[in-house]
Design an enzyme around this catalytic site. Structure first.
Site, PDB file in Angstrom:
ATOM      1  N   LYS A 108       0.859  -1.191   0.000  1.00  0.00           N
ATOM      2  CA  LYS A 108       0.000   0.000   0.000  1.00  0.00           C
ATOM      3  C   LYS A 108       0.893   1.237   0.000  1.00  0.00           C
ATOM      4  O   LYS A 108       1.470   1.615   1.012  1.00  0.00           O
ATOM      5  CB  LYS A 108      -0.924   0.050   1.226  1.00  0.00           C
ATOM      6  CG  LYS A 108      -2.049   1.064   0.997  1.00  0.00           C
ATOM      7  CD  LYS A 108      -2.719   1.559   2.241  1.00  0.00           C
ATOM      8  CE  LYS A 108      -2.055   2.722   2.884  1.00  0.00           C
ATOM      9  NZ  LYS A 108      -1.915   3.934   2.047  1.00  0.00           N
TER      10      LYS A 108
ATOM     11  N   GLU B 122      10.031   1.342  10.376  1.00  0.00           N
ATOM     12  CA  GLU B 122      11.060   2.346  10.077  1.00  0.00           C
ATOM     13  C   GLU B 122      10.405   3.703  10.225  1.00  0.00           C
ATOM     14  O   GLU B 122       9.549   4.076   9.412  1.00  0.00           O
ATOM     15  CB  GLU B 122      11.570   2.166   8.637  1.00  0.00           C
ATOM     16  CG  GLU B 122      12.325   0.887   8.419  1.00  0.00           C
ATOM     17  CD  GLU B 122      13.555   0.770   9.282  1.00  0.00           C
ATOM     18  OE1 GLU B 122      14.292   1.768   9.424  1.00  0.00           O
ATOM     19  OE2 GLU B 122      13.774  -0.308   9.848  1.00  0.00           O
TER      20      GLU B 122
ATOM     21  N   CYS C 128      13.691  11.065   6.074  1.00  0.00           N
ATOM     22  CA  CYS C 128      13.683  10.608   7.478  1.00  0.00           C
ATOM     23  C   CYS C 128      14.978  10.951   8.192  1.00  0.00           C
ATOM     24  O   CYS C 128      14.986  11.218   9.381  1.00  0.00           O
ATOM     25  CB  CYS C 128      13.420   9.113   7.545  1.00  0.00           C
ATOM     26  SG  CYS C 128      14.551   8.153   6.528  1.00  0.00           S
TER      27      CYS C 128
ATOM     28  N   GLU D 110       9.961  16.144  14.641  1.00  0.00           N
ATOM     29  CA  GLU D 110      10.357  16.048  13.243  1.00  0.00           C
ATOM     30  C   GLU D 110       9.498  17.015  12.430  1.00  0.00           C
ATOM     31  O   GLU D 110       8.277  16.905  12.426  1.00  0.00           O
ATOM     32  CB  GLU D 110      10.114  14.607  12.768  1.00  0.00           C
ATOM     33  CG  GLU D 110      10.643  14.329  11.392  1.00  0.00           C
ATOM     34  CD  GLU D 110      10.307  12.924  10.924  1.00  0.00           C
ATOM     35  OE1 GLU D 110       9.207  12.423  11.238  1.00  0.00           O
ATOM     36  OE2 GLU D 110      11.147  12.338  10.233  1.00  0.00           O
TER      37      GLU D 110
HETATM   38  P1  NAD Z   1       2.400   8.329   7.717  1.00  0.00           P
HETATM   39  O1  NAD Z   1       2.740   7.519   8.911  1.00  0.00           O
HETATM   40  O2  NAD Z   1       1.348   9.359   7.853  1.00  0.00           O
HETATM   41  O3  NAD Z   1       1.954   7.398   6.493  1.00  0.00           O
HETATM   42  C1  NAD Z   1       2.758   6.353   6.014  1.00  0.00           C
HETATM   43  C2  NAD Z   1       1.883   5.284   5.401  1.00  0.00           C
HETATM   44  O4  NAD Z   1       1.030   4.737   6.408  1.00  0.00           O
HETATM   45  C3  NAD Z   1       0.951   5.791   4.299  1.00  0.00           C
HETATM   46  O5  NAD Z   1       0.856   4.808   3.279  1.00  0.00           O
HETATM   47  C4  NAD Z   1      -0.381   5.938   5.017  1.00  0.00           C
HETATM   48  O6  NAD Z   1      -1.499   5.827   4.165  1.00  0.00           O
HETATM   49  C5  NAD Z   1      -0.323   4.769   5.977  1.00  0.00           C
HETATM   50  N1  NAD Z   1      -1.171   4.898   7.172  1.00  0.00           N
HETATM   51  C6  NAD Z   1      -1.530   6.032   7.826  1.00  0.00           C
HETATM   52  N2  NAD Z   1      -2.335   5.723   8.872  1.00  0.00           N
HETATM   53  C7  NAD Z   1      -2.459   4.389   8.894  1.00  0.00           C
HETATM   54  C8  NAD Z   1      -3.165   3.471   9.729  1.00  0.00           C
HETATM   55  N3  NAD Z   1      -3.880   3.866  10.771  1.00  0.00           N
HETATM   56  N4  NAD Z   1      -3.068   2.148   9.460  1.00  0.00           N
HETATM   57  C9  NAD Z   1      -2.334   1.707   8.425  1.00  0.00           C
HETATM   58  N5  NAD Z   1      -1.685   2.530   7.577  1.00  0.00           N
HETATM   59  C10 NAD Z   1      -1.726   3.851   7.817  1.00  0.00           C
HETATM   60  O7  NAD Z   1       3.789   8.970   7.219  1.00  0.00           O
HETATM   61  P2  NAD Z   1       4.001  10.020   6.052  1.00  0.00           P
HETATM   62  O8  NAD Z   1       3.630  11.368   6.521  1.00  0.00           O
HETATM   63  O9  NAD Z   1       3.421   9.488   4.795  1.00  0.00           O
HETATM   64  O10 NAD Z   1       5.598   9.938   5.893  1.00  0.00           O
HETATM   65  C11 NAD Z   1       6.483  10.711   6.618  1.00  0.00           C
HETATM   66  C12 NAD Z   1       7.108   9.912   7.743  1.00  0.00           C
HETATM   67  O11 NAD Z   1       7.810   8.780   7.225  1.00  0.00           O
HETATM   68  C13 NAD Z   1       8.160  10.712   8.500  1.00  0.00           C
HETATM   69  O12 NAD Z   1       7.995  10.539   9.875  1.00  0.00           O
HETATM   70  C14 NAD Z   1       9.468  10.097   8.054  1.00  0.00           C
HETATM   71  O13 NAD Z   1      10.549  10.248   8.950  1.00  0.00           O
HETATM   72  C15 NAD Z   1       9.085   8.672   7.869  1.00  0.00           C
HETATM   73  N6  NAD Z   1      10.049   7.963   7.020  1.00  0.00           N
HETATM   74  C16 NAD Z   1      10.932   7.093   7.627  1.00  0.00           C
HETATM   75  C17 NAD Z   1      11.891   6.431   6.854  1.00  0.00           C
HETATM   76  C18 NAD Z   1      12.872   5.459   7.500  1.00  0.00           C
HETATM   77  O14 NAD Z   1      13.519   4.718   6.784  1.00  0.00           O
HETATM   78  N7  NAD Z   1      12.998   5.447   8.806  1.00  0.00           N
HETATM   79  C19 NAD Z   1      11.945   6.647   5.483  1.00  0.00           C
HETATM   80  C20 NAD Z   1      11.036   7.531   4.896  1.00  0.00           C
HETATM   81  C21 NAD Z   1      10.082   8.189   5.688  1.00  0.00           C
END
Ligand code: NAD
Length: 490
Positions: A177, A252, A286, A384
């Protein structure tokens, strides 16, 4: 004109959502509609999980000669390279990343990951324990099952490849997804995988919101493991949902990377490293180096050099190969960044630079912003921002620099700048982070596992042994070849 898939990819076929609902995918650089894509709900998730389940329980993929599995991964890598231009332009249009970055990093990196993991399937091995003369215990590694992979929008195709390459190499099937914000390159990946011959049901891609499709996927009984990249708050929800189904979870999450600059480091290199660290992809990374820790004796010199360079960064149309900064991925995210900046000002951080939005640009073109005189307790130094916002702090000695670096709930990465090798390693040992880059060394490679300390994650991303650990089951086979009967219950 790129022709984007508009449906869900389930069991090797394109299908609309059961509800008939669609979602508008827009270009954040101009607010214009790119295309409409089917929007999955729980019933579509169920179809996708059933397909992955069937492909795992009855299909050829987990039972295939590992060499052939590797060959398909390699073909997919090549196919991505053949389609580099379309994939790069897709992610650029979808999330506002500069085309020079999607062409130069995102898409080549995704292809490289599939190529690297193409070599893994026939190297997966267990262990043999010769415990007693008349018995032997084998540890066998087997594919784990159906994996739910949920990824964010900041590196759309790369994030998908980081998940899919290792888990597929280990013989699992997947329901991917992508973020609702950026589904296009993931759907294109499904199309390419189908073209090179991945069996139906091995890769399923559903597009839906986190609250609806994401939640249904992590709660589904047919899923064996969740692998997630995103915010730590969402990660915590995954743990809750996984509890009821006793599923494995790999998370992650976010970071608040400190960059510690020691006075002996060559400032010109440091300045470029610091600017890249925080402003590349407009800080939507990230590991973005959002906290700069500079020795008090160098503060003024450093600030002068940073500001002079940042003012000259070229921000504009992401499809223009000459620009260095594009725009943020969505208006909603832009609003979040704006709120963080306003709060930093209220809490007393001094904004010493906020660039200008390019004229006629959409709201998403947030300019590079630098806060000086930040203290470790301020929100901008703790949370962040995930945007182009640098917080500058000073320290007096090495111990204080380490203390400030570790004064964070996150522990994803840290940068250390020094030419003193002993100091570099001494500080690296004391900073609590899963990844330490010394003098800018921080390239993402498939063979290097990355972990997150503290709120930054659970489990390892990438690596080969670690991939086997994350994505294979371990079965112990205890074999006795003794001819004597058991002493109990005699
Ligand atoms: P997010 O957590 O809002 O969303 C990430 C994914 O989770 C999306 O596909 C979203 O639709 C899904 N999601 C959201 N709520 C959910 C739920 N209740 N159940 C299941 N799935 C759900 O994150 P974002 O804003 O899209 O991305 C930014 C974040 O990602 C930042 O915190 C960043 O640091 C992190 N990130 C981490 C890494 C790493 O390798 N550590 C890499 C890239 C991004």
């Amino acid at each position: 004109m790129i022709s984007w898939p508009q449906q869900l990819f389930i069991n090797g076929e394109w299908t609309g959502s059961q509800s008939g609902r669609t979602w508008s995918v827009t270009n954040p650089a101009n607010g214009k509609l790119l295309t409409e894509v089917a929007l999955a709900d729980a019933s579509d998730v169920d179809r996708a999980v059933q397909a992955a389940r069937n492909a795992f329980d009855r299909g050829e993929w987990p039972r295939m000669d590992p060499l052939l599995r590797g060959r398909l991964l390699y073909k997919l890598a090549e196919k991505i390279r053949e389609n580099l231009e379309d994939l790069a332009m897709t992610d650029t249009l979808n999330v506002g990343k500069p085309i020079r970055d999607t062409r130069g990093f995102d898409i080549p990196c995704a292809a490289d990951l599939f190529e690297s993991y193409a070599g893994l399937p026939d190297k997966i091995a267990g262990k043999c324990f010769g415990t007693l003369p008349d018995n032997m215990t084998l540890q066998i590694r087997e594919p784990l099952g159906v994996i739910a992979a949920i990824v964010p929008w900041n590196f759309p195709l790369t994030n998908a490849a980081i998940k899919l390459a290792p888990l597929l190499a280990c013989g699992n099937t997947v329901v991917l997804k992508p973020s609702e914000v950026s589904p296009l390159s993931a759907l294109m990946l499904a199309k390419l995988a189908h073209e090179v011959g991945f069996p139906p049901g091995v890769i399923n891609v559903i597009h839906g919101t986190g609250a609806e499709a994401g939640a249904a996927l992590v709660g589904h009984r047919g899923v064996d493991k969740i692998t997630f990249t995103g915010r730590h708050q969402t990660g915590a929800q995954m743990l809750e949902a996984a509890k009821t189904g006793m599923k494995g979870v790999m998370l992650e999450l976010g970071g608040k990377t400190p960059s510690i600059v020691f006075p002996d480091a060559p400032l010109e290199n440091v300045v470029n490293g610091v600017i890249t660290g925080i402003f590349y992809n407009l800080g939507q990374v990230c590991v973005a180096g959002s906290r700069l820790l500079v020795h008090e004796s160098q503060h003024d010199d450093m600030m002068e050099r940073i500001l002079a360079k940042v003012k000259n960064l070229r921000q504009g149309d992401p499809t223009d190969p000459n620009i260095q900064l594009g725009c943020l991925a969505t208006p909603a995210h832009c609003e979040t960044v704006r709120r963080c900046v306003a709060q930093a000002e209220q809490e007393g951080a001094r904004c010493v630079l906020t660039g200008k939005r390019p004229t006629d640009a959409s709201d998403c073109f947030y300019p590079p912003t630098v806060f000086d005189h930040v203290t470790p307790g301020m929100t901008v130094a703790r949370e962040e921002v995930f945007g182009p916002v640098l917080s500058v702090m000073t320290y007096r000695d090495e111990a204080e620099a380490i203390r400030i670096a570790n004064d964070s709930e996150f522990g994803l990465m840290a940068n250390i700048w020094t030419t003193d090798g002993a100091r570099a390693l001494r500080v690296a040992r004391q900073v609590k982070a899963g990844r330490i880059a010394i003098n800018g060394g921080g390239v993402l490679r498939a063979n290097v596992p990355v972990y997150g300390y503290k709120l930054s994650g659970i489990g390892a991303e990438l690596g080969f042994e670690e991939a086997v650990h994350e994505y294979c089951a371990s079965k112990a086979v205890l074999y006795s070849f003794s001819t004597e009967k058991s002493p109990w219950p005699e």
